[in-house]
Scaffold this motif. Sequence first.
Motif, short mmCIF file in Angstrom:
data_model
loop_
_atom_site.label_atom_id
_atom_site.label_comp_id
_atom_site.label_asym_id
_atom_site.label_seq_id
_atom_site.Cartn_x
_atom_site.Cartn_y
_atom_site.Cartn_z
N UNK A 193 -14.16 4.06 22.11
CA UNK A 193 -14.67 2.69 21.95
C UNK A 193 -13.69 1.63 22.45
N UNK A 194 -14.22 0.43 22.61
CA UNK A 194 -13.40 -0.74 22.91
C UNK A 194 -13.64 -1.75 21.81
N UNK A 242 -8.46 2.45 28.59
CA UNK A 242 -9.27 3.34 27.76
C UNK A 242 -9.81 4.50 28.59
N UNK A 243 -10.13 4.18 29.85
CA UNK A 243 -10.63 5.23 30.74
C UNK A 243 -9.55 6.30 30.95
N UNK A 244 -8.32 5.83 31.13
CA UNK A 244 -7.21 6.79 31.31
C UNK A 244 -7.04 7.63 30.05
N UNK A 245 -7.17 6.99 28.88
CA UNK A 245 -7.09 7.75 27.62
C UNK A 245 -8.19 8.81 27.58
N UNK A 246 -9.41 8.42 28.01
CA UNK A 246 -10.52 9.38 28.01
C UNK A 246 -10.19 10.55 28.93
N UNK A 247 -9.63 10.24 30.09
CA UNK A 247 -9.29 11.32 31.05
C UNK A 247 -8.26 12.26 30.43
#
Length: 434
Positions: free
Chosen positions: A43-44, A11-16
């Motif tokens: 979100x998770x 999810x962090x990579x998606x945010x980046x």
Amino acid sequence: MGMVSLGCPKNLVDSERILTKLRSDGYAMSPDYAGADVVLVNTCGFLDSAKEESLEAIGEAIAENGRVIVTGCMGKEAEVIRARFPNVLAVTGAHQYEEVVGAVHDAAPMPPSPFVNLVPDAGLKLTPRHYSYLKISEGCNHRCSFCIIPALRGDLVSRRPDAILREAEKLVEAGTKELLVISQDTSAYGVDIRKEPRAWKGGEVVPHMTDLARELGKIAPWVRLHYVYPYPHVDQVIPLMAEGLILPYLDIPFQHASPSVLRSMKRPANEAKVLERLRKWREIAPDLTIRSTFVVGFPGETEEDFEYLLQWLDEAQLDRVGAFRFEPVEGAAANDLPGAVPEEVKEERYARIMEKTAAISAAKLQAKVGRTLEVIIDEVGEEGGATGRSQADAPEIDGEVFLRDAGHLSQGDIVMVEIEDADEHDLYGVPLAG
Ligand code: SF4
């Protein structure tokens, strides 16, 4: 804009990735709620505790800022989010980058910036200006035994139709005359988002190949469909060709004709009545060009299977055919099938299919001599010659039309050409005055 990123490293990579895109669109990041025009909560939803944490984060962002877009795994539960927070501006799911970025653009439009505007609206292209590939989906729901694309790219994820149409408009504004619609399976476009029509030009556009093709036809002079499988609903795009909305051209990778080989290939839309349908399609759109590819020497292919294919080609009279000798691809299920075909047999079958299809192509091209065809100009030479393509020719993979007395034309022009000669693959002609 502000961002709250929850959950796992994926999810962090998606945010980046979302931030990178928004940053390149000119958005600045705010470290606190107060300085942001809009807050994105990624979100998770893996565990109930993670969902609760996500809902709390959305609640906090709404209380502190008020303008909130939700994305990520909890996007699948849009009703839960909307029930608790009716004011969220948009809810999108995981990996829906285009949707999230679109929602941010809607919520907080960017003022024009001289730096961002260095990138053309239509994006940076590797093709000449007058034609562009338009990708409508990613991944594939089929599991053809020789292919590892679903393992590499996952199941089909369709782009939203309004985003595709907007991209098409920008490409045409930037000089594109011909849109080449591509995907792994164009005819399956929209099956994953069928119930999500989008607003378009005062009405709605449904995510379905026919509706998309119709709208694209209103945007670009030439629209060409690639990678279409002969599902029953493909019948619906043929009238659009007859009306001149899209090009009378279908790229259908049949790969084989013998029912037993098609079965072991696990090909989609593998049905017996294809020849009958081709005949009907040609009745409706007599100039329909069908291009296809075939694999010879697939494991278990017998001499009878191969002869069935040759006979089928005699009847199908396809305009353009590419053939390949079967080669195992690492990780593909077909590698374990029994009945490997010896290399010399593959070679011999390859030579026979090429000979057959070249003869069909030559006869079809010969029948065009004396006709007047619409041609798009790819290149203008120095000695009055030019090279173009008729509606039957996709760039790079099909034939060309070589023109004389054409020095006055420019790349991207679409002109009427009288065809004077033909060979196995190409046509020769002269542009009509005016
Ligand atoms: S070959 Fe089959 S599995 Fe592979 S992308 Fe095409 S339709 Fe999907």
